[in-house]
Motif scaffolding. Structure first.
Motif, mmCIF file in Angstrom:
data_model
loop_
_atom_site.group_PDB
_atom_site.id
_atom_site.type_symbol
_atom_site.label_atom_id
_atom_site.label_comp_id
_atom_site.label_asym_id
_atom_site.label_seq_id
_atom_site.Cartn_x
_atom_site.Cartn_y
_atom_site.Cartn_z
ATOM 1 N N GLU A 1 -7.403 -2.256 -0.260
ATOM 2 C CA GLU A 1 -7.121 -2.966 -1.518
ATOM 3 C C GLU A 1 -5.931 -3.905 -1.347
ATOM 4 O OE1 GLU A 1 -6.573 -0.005 -4.489
ATOM 5 O OE2 GLU A 1 -8.680 0.617 -4.503
ATOM 6 N N THR B 1 -6.988 -6.984 0.571
ATOM 7 C CA THR B 1 -7.729 -7.905 -0.288
ATOM 8 C C THR B 1 -6.795 -8.659 -1.225
ATOM 9 O OG1 THR B 1 -9.672 -6.463 -0.211
ATOM 10 C CG2 THR B 1 -9.567 -8.081 -2.002
ATOM 11 N N GLU B 2 -5.868 -7.935 -1.823
ATOM 12 C CA GLU B 2 -4.940 -8.556 -2.780
ATOM 13 C C GLU B 2 -4.083 -9.627 -2.119
ATOM 14 O OE1 GLU B 2 -1.044 -7.326 -5.492
ATOM 15 O OE2 GLU B 2 -2.388 -5.759 -4.691
ATOM 16 N N SER C 1 -8.395 3.461 1.406
ATOM 17 C CA SER C 1 -8.757 2.629 0.256
ATOM 18 C C SER C 1 -7.573 1.813 -0.235
ATOM 19 C CB SER C 1 -9.302 3.513 -0.881
ATOM 20 O OG SER C 1 -10.501 4.153 -0.489
ATOM 21 N N ARG C 2 -6.379 2.432 -0.282
ATOM 22 C CA ARG C 2 -5.189 1.701 -0.728
ATOM 23 C C ARG C 2 -4.873 0.555 0.217
ATOM 24 N NH1 ARG C 2 -2.524 6.563 -1.114
ATOM 25 N NH2 ARG C 2 -0.862 5.858 0.289
ATOM 26 N N ALA D 1 0.811 -1.219 0.000
ATOM 27 C CA ALA D 1 0.000 0.000 0.000
ATOM 28 C C ALA D 1 0.842 1.266 0.000
ATOM 29 C CB ALA D 1 -0.933 0.004 1.206
#
Length: 355
Positions: A62, A65-66, A58-59, A35
């Motif tokens: 994400e 999740t990744e 948000s980063r 991130a």
């Protein structure tokens, strides 16, 4: 900033564009690297702390999740000394009051960042209650809310983990625990006085189970209101909160010509009572007026719509969570009873007596 108790999940590496799970576990540092932020920022996002810029949040999400990152709640509990979980012990999910109060507890706890663990007691016995407390101790909770009758809580046999706070709902345990309850007595007084003000000479009572604190509090207030008004106190009929028990009691009451008004200890029994009066040829409210207690959502759809005492289950649940979390956060042990007001909702099931 991280330490040896960093949250971890199995890591994902990429082979030919495909994500492959490896033995190494994903750490906050891995998420931070992807991130482009610090591990402390990842920790703040993971724990839902405010003050993180939305684009940064948000980063981080994400990246989580990744990488397939999942926070380790046990590790966080060891760091913070808090499990952020409230245990709820209750006897039954069959009663409307318990279900609605439990829903409110879950909603209020979630708003404070807490989860709930529900432990139903299979049998309303001392052994059953003791077993429920033991299970909650094993599951690791910060506090306990009891939706149960306090006479089944043998304090001598209950061993609470250090620091665990307790709040009780619908009980007379105010000298031993913090209690949150609806104002049973005032709600009953409003119901009985309403029927007396309509002109009924007295009010019969369809009571709940004898071992129920709520039922006995309503019965005591019914009796006191009649005595204060100088009216006859009739023998009570008793049910078990169910519509079927209300129906059986209603058939007996329908045989008595002197019955012109009945206060039922809950709406479910009132439903059965109204049907029994109808089957016996007694009209509601022309021949017999009926008042319930609870104000269930469907009470306005009864035939006729039911006059009843409104209980604010959502407020009870909110106050239970508020009370127990105040004790957790301030490290205090409180006792005493906090009452949530009740109010009479007048509908079409009550009228002046015949004649």
């Amino acid at each position: 900033m991280t330490d040896g108790l960093d949250d971890e999940t199995p890591a994902l590496t990429r082979t030919g564009g495909a994500a492959v799970r490896t033995a190494r576990r994903v750490s906050m540092a891995d998420v931070a690297r992807v991130a482009g932020v610090s591990a402390q920022t990842v920790s703040r996002v993971s724990n839902g702390h405010p003050g993180v810029v939305e684009a940064t949040r948000s980063r981080v999400l994400e990246a989580m999740t990744e990488l397939g990152y999942r926070p380790n709640s046990a590790a966080r509990a060891l760091k913070s000394g808090s499990f952020r979980t409230i245990g709820v012990i209750l006897f039954s999910l069959a009663t409307t009051g318990n279900v609605r109060t439990l829903e409110a507890i879950a909603t209020s706890a979630a708003a404070e960042g807490y989860a709930i663990t529900v432990i139903p007691v299979a049998a309303p016995t001392q052994d059953g209650v003791h077993g429920a407390f033991t299970r909650l101790g094993e599951l690791a909770v910060d506090a306990i809310i009891l939706l149960m009758e306090v006479h089944l809580l043998d304090v001598a046999r209950v061993s609470l983990p250090p620091g665990v706070q307790v709040v009780v709902a619908d009980s007379d345990a105010g000298e031993s625990y913090a209690v949150v309850d609806t104002d049973q007595a005032d709600g009953t007084r409003q119901a009985v006085q309403h029927l007396l003000d309509l002109g009924h000479e007295t009010v019969h009572h369809l009571a709940g189970p004898a071992l129920s604190f709520a039922a006995e509090r309503r019965t005591s207030a019914w009796r006191a209101t009649l005595e204060e008004a100088g009216r006859e106190v009739p023998p009570i009929e008793r049910g078990d909160w169910s519509p079927s028990s209300g129906y059986e009691a209603g058939l007996r009451l329908a045989q008595r010509d002197d019955v012109t008004a009945v206060f039922a200890a809950n709406d479910q029994m009132a439903l059965g009572l109204v049907r029994a009066l109808h089957d016996a040829g007694r009209r509601v409210p022309q021949d017999v007026s009926v008042v319930g207690f609870d104000d269930l959502p469907e009470s306005s759809e009864f035939l006729p719509p039911l006059t009843t005492v409104h209980q604010d289950f959502a407020e009870v649940g909110r106050r239970l969570v508020e009370q127990v979390l105040r004790q957790v956060r301030e490290g205090v042990y409180e006792t005493g009873t906090r009452l949530v007001p009740t109010r009479l909702v007048e509908r079409a099931s009550t009228a002046p007596p015949p004649g």
